[in-house]
Structures are given as C-alpha cells and as structure tokens.
Scaffold this active site. Structure first.
Site, PDB file in Angstrom:
ATOM      1  CE  LYS A 163      -4.105  -2.004   2.156  1.00 31.70           C
ATOM      2  NZ  LYS A 163      -4.985  -2.018   3.363  1.00 31.70           N
TER       3      LYS A 163
ATOM      4  CB  SER B 173      -2.206   0.400   8.223  1.00 29.20           C
ATOM      5  OG  SER B 173      -2.524  -0.393   9.338  1.00 29.20           O
ATOM      6  CG  ASP B 174      -4.099  -5.350   4.935  1.00 30.21           C
ATOM      7  OD1 ASP B 174      -4.915  -4.787   4.177  1.00 30.21           O
ATOM      8  OD2 ASP B 174      -4.163  -6.556   5.226  1.00 30.21           O
ATOM      9  CD  GLN B 175      -7.612  -4.798  12.205  1.00 33.40           C
ATOM     10  OE1 GLN B 175      -8.742  -4.500  11.877  1.00 33.40           O
ATOM     11  NE2 GLN B 175      -7.046  -4.370  13.321  1.00 33.40           N
TER      12      GLN B 175
ATOM     13  N   GLY C  81      -0.689  -5.023  10.112  1.00 29.10           N
ATOM     14  CA  GLY C  81       0.606  -4.718   9.522  1.00 29.10           C
ATOM     15  C   GLY C  81       0.747  -3.216   9.362  1.00 29.10           C
TER      16      GLY C  81
END
Length: 197
Positions: free
Chosen positions: A56, A72-74, A109
């Site tokens: 991203k 950010s990633d979840q 992340g």
C-alpha cells in the site's frame, strides 16, 4: 511540521485510520492505494498483513517524493482461519458466529516508507479479543445496526462492537481499530520526528 520535514501521507481510504492518526496532532494527507489484496498460497496471516501494508505504501511512492507514506492492513484470525472484510450481511453474520465465545487475534501490519531515501520500516502488531458467547439474534441485530461490512472480523470496536467482547488484550488499543500508533510513533522517531512536535 517544518518545510524540511517530509510530507506525511496515509495510504488509506479508512475514516477510522484518519481519526486515529489525528490523535498524533500531525498534518497529513491521505490517498487510497489500488493494490490486489489477495492472500498468496501458504502465506501466513502475519506475512500477509506486513506485505500488504508495504505494498500500500509502495503503490503511492512514485507520486509522492520526499514523503513518509504510512501503509496499514489488518486481518482477523480464528485458529488457522483468516477473516477479512465481510462485504455482505450473510458473511458478517457467519464471521461473528464463528467468533462467538472464541479468542480472536487481530493482526495489523504497518509500514512507514520514506520515499526520499527508500527506507521502509515494517511490523505486525497483534491484538486479541475474547468474544462473549453470542446468540444468533444478537449477531443479526448487531450487523443490521452497525453495518460492519468493510471491517475485518465484522465489527467496529470504536462503536457498538464493544458490546460483543468479554476481554481485550494487547499493547495498543488503536491497533484493534487498524493503526498501531505506538509502533508508528517509534517508526516516526527513527525518521527524526519526535512526538509531540
């Protein structure tokens, strides 16, 4: 921020992440990256969120020189099962039914990419939620009221989702919403931005 300080860019369309970043009292811009968020074969949940957070940030790097890009990633994890954003009511109900009475891990992340130097810092911050034992009617009411269709795990902890939980466990409650501010503060310090400014 001064003229010498890089621009701060949040690579996200999430209003919840923007609200979290506002807590740090920093000026920032935001833009949604366009990436494929599919999980690779045999990719662990931790590796997945770290890779997507980095991708991203990288997706916007060429458009933003001298910028610190936050990606950010979840995902939510129950046992070996990875739960992403449900997308529709039926999937949200299935996800919450699976979470009922369970300990669910939320892995977020985070990447901070300095586009001027090419340096990236990447981490995964875990947060755990013990769900109450939920009745089907409770789950359906919750989904209909909150509409958590774009949230990993099918709930909004910053809203009514808190009623679904028995206990919370983690380093940073912001991680559960999707942006680990404690880790981000450490990453910013490594780039010379000491908070508060």
């Amino acid at each position: 921020m001064t003229d010498q300080t890089p621009t701060l860019l949040l690579a996200s369309s999430s209003p919840f992440r923007r609200q979290l970043l506002d807590k740090l009292k920093l000026d920032f811009i935001h833009q949604s990256p366009d990436i494929d968020e599919s999980r690779h074969e045999d990719e662990s949940p931790t590796a997945l969120v770290m890779r997507l957070a980095r991708e991203k940030a990288l997706a916007l790097a060429d458009q933003h020189p001298n910028t610190l890009v936050i990606g950010s990633d979840q995902v939510a994890v129950i046992g070996d099962q990875v739960l992403g954003k449900p997308g529709d009511r039926d999937t949200a109900i299935r996800q919450l039914s699976a979470a009922s009475g369970q300990r669910v891990s939320f892995l977020t992340g985070l990447c901070l990419l300095n586009t001027a130097t090419g340096r990236s810092q990447v981490a995964c911050d875990p947060f755990h939620v013990q769900f109450r034992t939920l009745k089907p009617a409770q789950i359906e009411r919750y989904v209909d009221v909150e509409q958590p269709l774009n949230c990993a795990g099918s709930f909004k902890s910053e809203g009514l989702g808190i009623v679904l939980f028995k206990a919370l466990e983690g380093r940073d409650p912001n991680t559960l919403v999707g942006l680990p501010l404690i880790v981000l503060t450490e990453f910013l310090a490594a780039e010379g931005i000491q908070l508060p400014v």
